[in-house]
Design a protein around this motif. Structure first.
Motif, PDB file in Angstrom:
ATOM      1  N   ASP A 169       0.854  -1.185   0.000  1.00  0.00           N
ATOM      2  CA  ASP A 169       0.000   0.000   0.000  1.00  0.00           C
ATOM      3  C   ASP A 169       0.891   1.236   0.000  1.00  0.00           C
ATOM      4  OD1 ASP A 169      -1.865   1.979   0.284  1.00  0.00           O
ATOM      5  OD2 ASP A 169      -2.441   1.460   2.336  1.00  0.00           O
ATOM      6  N   TRP A 170       1.092   1.827  -1.177  1.00  0.00           N
ATOM      7  CA  TRP A 170       1.982   2.978  -1.296  1.00  0.00           C
ATOM      8  C   TRP A 170       1.404   4.236  -0.661  1.00  0.00           C
ATOM      9  CZ3 TRP A 170      -0.932   0.694  -4.969  1.00  0.00           C
ATOM     10  CH2 TRP A 170      -1.892   1.459  -5.624  1.00  0.00           C
ATOM     11  N   LEU A 171       0.101   4.240  -0.394  1.00  0.00           N
ATOM     12  CA  LEU A 171      -0.506   5.442   0.172  1.00  0.00           C
ATOM     13  C   LEU A 171      -0.169   5.649   1.644  1.00  0.00           C
ATOM     14  CD1 LEU A 171      -4.004   5.494  -1.570  1.00  0.00           C
ATOM     15  CD2 LEU A 171      -1.942   6.795  -2.147  1.00  0.00           C
ATOM     16  N   VAL A 172       0.521   4.671   2.268  1.00  0.00           N
ATOM     17  CA  VAL A 172       0.996   4.916   3.636  1.00  0.00           C
ATOM     18  C   VAL A 172       1.987   6.080   3.647  1.00  0.00           C
ATOM     19  CG1 VAL A 172       0.649   2.526   4.369  1.00  0.00           C
ATOM     20  CG2 VAL A 172       2.874   3.222   3.444  1.00  0.00           C
ATOM     21  N   PHE A 173       2.546   6.399   2.488  1.00  0.00           N
ATOM     22  CA  PHE A 173       3.442   7.552   2.360  1.00  0.00           C
ATOM     23  C   PHE A 173       2.811   8.808   2.952  1.00  0.00           C
ATOM     24  CE2 PHE A 173       4.955  11.252   0.004  1.00  0.00           C
ATOM     25  CZ  PHE A 173       6.330  11.076  -0.065  1.00  0.00           C
ATOM     26  N   TYR A 174       1.487   8.893   2.887  1.00  0.00           N
ATOM     27  CA  TYR A 174       0.785  10.107   3.287  1.00  0.00           C
ATOM     28  C   TYR A 174       0.263  10.065   4.727  1.00  0.00           C
ATOM     29  CZ  TYR A 174       1.092  10.961  -1.686  1.00  0.00           C
ATOM     30  OH  TYR A 174       1.579  11.143  -2.950  1.00  0.00           O
ATOM     31  N   GLU A 175       0.527   8.989   5.446  1.00  0.00           N
ATOM     32  CA  GLU A 175       0.081   8.913   6.833  1.00  0.00           C
ATOM     33  C   GLU A 175       0.961   9.807   7.704  1.00  0.00           C
ATOM     34  OE1 GLU A 175      -2.640   7.588   7.652  1.00  0.00           O
ATOM     35  OE2 GLU A 175      -3.000   6.679   5.677  1.00  0.00           O
ATOM     36  N   PRO A 176       0.374  10.449   8.715  1.00  0.00           N
ATOM     37  CA  PRO A 176       1.139  11.412   9.539  1.00  0.00           C
ATOM     38  C   PRO A 176       2.410  10.829  10.136  1.00  0.00           C
ATOM     39  CG  PRO A 176      -1.204  11.577  10.014  1.00  0.00           C
ATOM     40  CD  PRO A 176      -1.050  10.393   9.110  1.00  0.00           C
ATOM     41  N   GLU A 177       2.353   9.575  10.619  1.00  0.00           N
ATOM     42  CA  GLU A 177       3.548   9.004  11.241  1.00  0.00           C
ATOM     43  C   GLU A 177       4.662   8.785  10.216  1.00  0.00           C
ATOM     44  OE1 GLU A 177       0.487   5.651  10.635  1.00  0.00           O
ATOM     45  OE2 GLU A 177       0.527   7.760  11.303  1.00  0.00           O
ATOM     46  N   GLU A 178       4.291   8.457   8.957  1.00  0.00           N
ATOM     47  CA  GLU A 178       5.295   8.287   7.917  1.00  0.00           C
ATOM     48  C   GLU A 178       5.911   9.631   7.537  1.00  0.00           C
ATOM     49  OE1 GLU A 178       6.548   5.496   6.506  1.00  0.00           O
ATOM     50  OE2 GLU A 178       5.389   4.407   8.017  1.00  0.00           O
ATOM     51  N   ILE A 179       5.085  10.658   7.484  1.00  0.00           N
ATOM     52  CA  ILE A 179       5.589  11.999   7.180  1.00  0.00           C
ATOM     53  C   ILE A 179       6.587  12.431   8.244  1.00  0.00           C
ATOM     54  CG2 ILE A 179       4.938  14.433   7.018  1.00  0.00           C
ATOM     55  CD1 ILE A 179       2.308  13.516   5.731  1.00  0.00           C
TER      56      ILE A 179
END
Length: 295
Positions: free
Chosen positions: A234-244
């Motif tokens: 799931d590449w959209l985890v890129f946009y999760e606050p903890e990933e940022i």
């Protein structure tokens, strides 16, 4: 910024965020792009098709990453050609942020993506990097369209057996046969493992993807789906606050280390090297191994 604010933005204002938000674009903005997908798909396609966009300085450079990620999240055939274009440019400009996640994106399009991807696999002018990404992407597509799996195995085996093919492409093919637990190709994998062992003996710093004495264990390992999870990421985890936040901490640390060495910061941020051997010692690329357990 909250969702109502993104809803109130014009299309131009929303697209401008791709160029100004760097790697801190929030998931709510991405969701707004998806809500307007029919209208904004051509705008995103234009971004990934523009060669100049892949060579911009920060923060504008992030626009190609965001545009590709959002196109992939649209999961429709209209995004296929732009994603194939992104594959070519991302490989040409070593954009691992895009190439490492493209297989999962093509997997969501599945059957419609399969034929065009195979065309890239068989196109020697595409280069080993683009062909490798395309080959991995056919696995992702075949997982959603099982009738294609036999052909994927046959293609990977044919590439692996051909010493004239680029080594990087053959390594990808070998990993695919292992990921799909293709015991019928055990002899071929053993032969390649011996090749890798010979390369390691000639150069102790060379780390093969696996060696012949590991093949049987890799083929028999049925614990979990780590190998297949690579093709379903799931590449959209890129946009999760903890990933940022994790990325910002990484950039701060790297800037501090560069300052201590009196080196200029990189023009574009490098993704952790997912193609390097995993530090756990498994012999698999980092992106196919422990990276999956971190995301």
């Amino acid at each position: 910024m909250d969702t109502p604010r993104f809803r109130s933005l014009t299309d131009d204002e929303l697209v401008d965020l791709l160029y100004t938000a760097a790697d801190r674009l929030p998931r709510e903005a991405v969701d707004e792009f998806l809500r307007r997908s029919r209208r904004l798909l051509p705008r995103l396609a234009e971004i990934v098709s523009d060669k100049r966009a892949w060579t911009q300085q920060l923060p504008e450079w992030w626009a190609v990453v965001h545009a590709t990620y959002i196109l992939g999240a649209m999961e429709n055939e209209e995004a296929l050609i732009p994603l194939l274009t992104a594959l070519r440019w991302a490989d040409a400009f070593d954009c691992d942020w895009v190439t490492e996640d493209l297989p999962s994106m093509f997997g969501r399009i599945a059957e419609a993506a399969y034929g065009p991807l195979m065309a890239v696999v068989h196109d020697p002018t595409a280069g080993p990097g683009a062909r490798s990404v395309a080959l991995a992407s056919t696995v992702a597509a075949a997982l959603a369209a099982p009738r294609r799996q036999a052909e994927v195995l046959e293609t990977a085996a044919r590439i692996l057996a051909d010493p004239a093919e680029p080594l990087y492409l053959r390594q990808t093919a070998a990993n695919i046969l292992v990921d799909l637990k293709s015991s019928q190709h055990r002899d071929l994998l053993l032969a390649f493992g011996r090749e890798e062992a010979a390369r390691h003996r000639d150069d102790p710093e060379y780390q093969g993807v696996f060696y012949d004495w590991e093949v049987d264990e890799l083929l028999s390992d049925r614990s979990g789906n780590a190998g297949l999870d690579y093709y379903r990421r799931d590449w959209l985890v890129f946009y999760e606050p903890e990933e940022i936040e994790k990325r910002q901490e990484r950039w701060r640390r790297e800037e501090q280390e560069a300052a201590e060495r009196e080196e200029p910061p990189p023009e574009r941020p490098a993704r952790p090297d997912l193609g390097a051997p995993c530090p756990c010692g498994s012999g698999r690329p980092f992106g196919h191994c422990c990276y999956l357990r971190m995301h």
